[in-house]
Write a protein that holds these residues in place. Structure first.
Motif, PDB file in Angstrom:
ATOM      1  N   PHE A 204       7.736  -1.173   6.254  1.00 42.23           N
ATOM      2  CA  PHE A 204       7.068   0.088   6.779  1.00 42.23           C
ATOM      3  C   PHE A 204       8.173   1.108   6.066  1.00 42.23           C
ATOM      4  O   PHE A 204       9.143   1.219   6.970  1.00 42.23           O
ATOM      5  CB  PHE A 204       6.748   0.400   8.201  1.00 42.23           C
ATOM      6  CG  PHE A 204       6.359   1.718   8.497  1.00 42.23           C
ATOM      7  CD1 PHE A 204       6.101   2.829   7.526  1.00 42.23           C
ATOM      8  CD2 PHE A 204       5.584   1.930   9.841  1.00 42.23           C
ATOM      9  CE1 PHE A 204       5.587   4.194   7.989  1.00 42.23           C
ATOM     10  CE2 PHE A 204       5.081   2.975   9.976  1.00 42.23           C
ATOM     11  CZ  PHE A 204       5.069   4.060   9.356  1.00 42.23           C
ATOM     12  N   SER A 205       8.048   1.755   4.972  1.00 39.92           N
ATOM     13  CA  SER A 205       9.172   2.825   4.642  1.00 39.92           C
ATOM     14  C   SER A 205       8.436   3.925   4.054  1.00 39.92           C
ATOM     15  O   SER A 205       7.449   4.083   3.811  1.00 39.92           O
ATOM     16  CB  SER A 205      10.199   2.064   3.560  1.00 39.92           C
ATOM     17  OG  SER A 205       9.471   1.918   2.402  1.00 39.92           O
ATOM     18  N   PHE A 206       9.525   5.042   4.197  1.00 39.68           N
ATOM     19  CA  PHE A 206       9.014   6.384   3.618  1.00 39.68           C
ATOM     20  C   PHE A 206       9.831   7.119   2.939  1.00 39.68           C
ATOM     21  O   PHE A 206      11.165   6.940   2.920  1.00 39.68           O
ATOM     22  CB  PHE A 206       8.191   7.184   4.724  1.00 39.68           C
ATOM     23  CG  PHE A 206       9.426   7.747   5.606  1.00 39.68           C
ATOM     24  CD1 PHE A 206       9.838   9.109   5.465  1.00 39.68           C
ATOM     25  CD2 PHE A 206       9.900   6.926   6.642  1.00 39.68           C
ATOM     26  CE1 PHE A 206      10.784   9.594   6.291  1.00 39.68           C
ATOM     27  CE2 PHE A 206      10.989   7.666   7.345  1.00 39.68           C
ATOM     28  CZ  PHE A 206      11.362   8.825   7.210  1.00 39.68           C
ATOM     29  N   GLU A 207       9.355   8.037   2.070  1.00 39.84           N
ATOM     30  CA  GLU A 207      10.128   9.357   1.430  1.00 39.84           C
ATOM     31  C   GLU A 207       9.633  10.423   1.652  1.00 39.84           C
ATOM     32  O   GLU A 207       8.335  10.542   1.822  1.00 39.84           O
ATOM     33  CB  GLU A 207      10.467   8.827   0.045  1.00 39.84           C
ATOM     34  CG  GLU A 207      10.878   7.442  -0.312  1.00 39.84           C
ATOM     35  CD  GLU A 207      11.189   7.260  -1.819  1.00 39.84           C
ATOM     36  OE1 GLU A 207      10.727   8.122  -2.472  1.00 39.84           O
ATOM     37  OE2 GLU A 207      11.734   6.268  -2.108  1.00 39.84           O
TER      38      GLU A 207
ATOM     39  N   LEU B 125       0.901  -1.264  -0.053  1.00 38.81           N
ATOM     40  CA  LEU B 125       0.091  -0.120  -0.141  1.00 38.81           C
ATOM     41  C   LEU B 125       0.865   1.198   0.044  1.00 38.81           C
ATOM     42  O   LEU B 125       1.723   1.342   0.798  1.00 38.81           O
ATOM     43  CB  LEU B 125      -0.869   0.069   1.361  1.00 38.81           C
ATOM     44  CG  LEU B 125      -1.834   1.162   1.361  1.00 38.81           C
ATOM     45  CD1 LEU B 125      -2.818   1.166   0.153  1.00 38.81           C
ATOM     46  CD2 LEU B 125      -2.799   1.038   2.717  1.00 38.81           C
ATOM     47  N   GLU B 126       0.727   1.931  -0.921  1.00 38.16           N
ATOM     48  CA  GLU B 126       1.327   3.213  -1.155  1.00 38.16           C
ATOM     49  C   GLU B 126       0.604   4.344  -0.720  1.00 38.16           C
ATOM     50  O   GLU B 126      -0.424   4.525  -1.422  1.00 38.16           O
ATOM     51  CB  GLU B 126       2.061   3.317  -2.689  1.00 38.16           C
ATOM     52  CG  GLU B 126       3.048   4.632  -2.421  1.00 38.16           C
ATOM     53  CD  GLU B 126       3.741   4.694  -3.757  1.00 38.16           C
ATOM     54  OE1 GLU B 126       4.105   5.937  -4.508  1.00 38.16           O
ATOM     55  OE2 GLU B 126       4.025   3.715  -4.381  1.00 38.16           O
ATOM     56  N   LEU B 127       0.903   5.127   0.191  1.00 40.87           N
ATOM     57  CA  LEU B 127       0.186   6.163   0.825  1.00 40.87           C
ATOM     58  C   LEU B 127       0.868   7.373   0.500  1.00 40.87           C
ATOM     59  O   LEU B 127       2.125   7.731   0.859  1.00 40.87           O
ATOM     60  CB  LEU B 127       0.112   6.032   2.153  1.00 40.87           C
ATOM     61  CG  LEU B 127      -0.558   7.138   3.143  1.00 40.87           C
ATOM     62  CD1 LEU B 127      -2.045   7.390   2.781  1.00 40.87           C
ATOM     63  CD2 LEU B 127      -0.137   6.834   4.808  1.00 40.87           C
ATOM     64  N   ASN B 128       0.460   8.311  -0.351  1.00 37.63           N
ATOM     65  CA  ASN B 128       0.952   9.733  -0.683  1.00 37.63           C
ATOM     66  C   ASN B 128       0.299  10.707  -0.199  1.00 37.63           C
ATOM     67  O   ASN B 128      -1.009  10.860  -0.446  1.00 37.63           O
ATOM     68  CB  ASN B 128       1.057   9.696  -2.237  1.00 37.63           C
ATOM     69  CG  ASN B 128       1.927   8.784  -2.830  1.00 37.63           C
ATOM     70  OD1 ASN B 128       3.067   8.584  -2.652  1.00 37.63           O
ATOM     71  ND2 ASN B 128       1.363   7.712  -3.816  1.00 37.63           N
TER      72      ASN B 128
ATOM     73  N   ILE C 179       4.395   6.855   1.827  1.00 36.62           N
ATOM     74  CA  ILE C 179       4.765   5.958   2.826  1.00 36.62           C
ATOM     75  C   ILE C 179       4.392   4.350   2.176  1.00 36.62           C
ATOM     76  O   ILE C 179       3.213   4.566   1.482  1.00 36.62           O
ATOM     77  CB  ILE C 179       3.825   5.936   4.048  1.00 36.62           C
ATOM     78  CG1 ILE C 179       4.280   7.273   4.966  1.00 36.62           C
ATOM     79  CG2 ILE C 179       3.908   4.781   4.939  1.00 36.62           C
ATOM     80  CD1 ILE C 179       3.441   7.624   5.994  1.00 36.62           C
ATOM     81  N   LYS C 180       5.145   3.601   2.272  1.00 39.47           N
ATOM     82  CA  LYS C 180       4.850   2.155   1.676  1.00 39.47           C
ATOM     83  C   LYS C 180       4.661   1.264   2.838  1.00 39.47           C
ATOM     84  O   LYS C 180       5.830   1.016   3.668  1.00 39.47           O
ATOM     85  CB  LYS C 180       5.971   1.811   0.815  1.00 39.47           C
ATOM     86  CG  LYS C 180       5.954   2.739  -0.424  1.00 39.47           C
ATOM     87  CD  LYS C 180       7.177   2.373  -1.368  1.00 39.47           C
ATOM     88  CE  LYS C 180       7.188   3.448  -2.468  1.00 39.47           C
ATOM     89  NZ  LYS C 180       8.249   3.682  -3.077  1.00 39.47           N
ATOM     90  N   LEU C 181       3.945   0.429   2.784  1.00 37.94           N
ATOM     91  CA  LEU C 181       3.466  -0.593   3.770  1.00 37.94           C
ATOM     92  C   LEU C 181       3.361  -1.965   2.847  1.00 37.94           C
ATOM     93  O   LEU C 181       2.351  -2.077   2.289  1.00 37.94           O
ATOM     94  CB  LEU C 181       2.046  -0.152   4.576  1.00 37.94           C
ATOM     95  CG  LEU C 181       2.110   1.190   5.499  1.00 37.94           C
ATOM     96  CD1 LEU C 181       0.795   1.201   5.999  1.00 37.94           C
ATOM     97  CD2 LEU C 181       3.162   1.166   6.627  1.00 37.94           C
ATOM     98  N   GLN C 182       3.780  -3.027   3.524  1.00 37.97           N
ATOM     99  CA  GLN C 182       3.528  -4.248   3.073  1.00 37.97           C
ATOM    100  C   GLN C 182       2.281  -4.963   3.841  1.00 37.97           C
ATOM    101  O   GLN C 182       2.648  -5.020   5.073  1.00 37.97           O
ATOM    102  CB  GLN C 182       4.811  -5.310   3.221  1.00 37.97           C
ATOM    103  CG  GLN C 182       6.056  -4.665   2.338  1.00 37.97           C
ATOM    104  CD  GLN C 182       5.753  -4.497   0.720  1.00 37.97           C
ATOM    105  OE1 GLN C 182       4.991  -5.397   0.198  1.00 37.97           O
ATOM    106  NE2 GLN C 182       6.192  -3.530   0.361  1.00 37.97           N
ATOM    107  N   LEU C 183       1.389  -5.170   3.303  1.00 40.41           N
ATOM    108  CA  LEU C 183       0.020  -5.614   3.985  1.00 40.41           C
ATOM    109  C   LEU C 183      -0.350  -6.984   3.664  1.00 40.41           C
ATOM    110  O   LEU C 183      -0.246  -7.198   2.192  1.00 40.41           O
ATOM    111  CB  LEU C 183      -1.018  -4.498   3.802  1.00 40.41           C
ATOM    112  CG  LEU C 183      -0.634  -3.153   4.149  1.00 40.41           C
ATOM    113  CD1 LEU C 183      -2.054  -2.239   4.019  1.00 40.41           C
ATOM    114  CD2 LEU C 183      -0.332  -3.229   5.875  1.00 40.41           C
TER     115      LEU C 183
END
Length: 173
Positions: free
Chosen positions: A89-92, A48-51, A105-109
């Motif tokens: 759980f990573s982010f830029e 899930l990419e949260l922008n 934010i990138k979450l592996q779900l």
């Protein structure tokens, strides 16, 4: 899939100004399905990419909101060793000239789905995550930047949405 909508609701509850499809964009990428050989039940696996665009608040508010959501909806990320958890759980962030931030934010779900057949009827159930014991974690946080109180995050009960209180409405420490 229910987790993207659930995370969006948690973020909008914490930062109501993000209730905008153009400033809070969620994308599901790298999706896959894992089937159980004994039936039709399966598991969604996806990123899930949260922008969040033009985010005017301190990034801690967003991160605490996501971490709190993960406690209920993907607790194993919070229970992994740091090296493994940072892959899940990573982010830029892009710091803009107007003082706002664009954050990705990138979450592996994962989401487990059970399919049951009884008397010619199929029932589809999205299974909840196992309850994790994180001990005594505060349900209210105050955010300070360089000694200045800039906001807070409060979760009233485990089932209630979080609320944010602007710094100017908080009592002096």
């Amino acid at each position: 899939m229910y987790k993207p909508a659930s995370l969006r609701a948690a973020i909008v509850a914490a930062a109501p100004d993000l209730d905008d499809q153009e400033r809070l964009v969620l994308l599901v990428t790298n999706g896959g399905i894992v089937c159980r050989p004994s039936g039709l039940s399966f598991e969604y696996r996806y990123q899930l990419e949260l922008n969040v665009l033009d985010y005017p608040h301190h990034p801690d508010l967003l991160m605490v909101t996501v971490l709190d959501w993960l406690r209920t909806h993907q607790p194993e990320i919070l229970q992994k060793p740091p090296a493994d958890a940072s892959r899940d759980f990573s982010f830029e962030a892009d710091f803009l000239n107007n003082g706002a931030i664009d954050i990705s934010i990138k979450l592996q779900l994962t989401e487990n789905v059970r399919i049951q057949r009884e008397s010619g009827t199929q029932t589809i159930t999205h299974l909840s995550e196992p309850v994790a014991d994180f001990g005594n974690i505060a349900e209210e946080w105050l955010f300070y930047v360089m000694g200045e109180l800039v906001g807070s995050y409060r979760k009233i009960s485990p089932d209630a949405p979080a609320t944010t209180i602007p710094a100017e409405e908080l009592p002096a420490p």
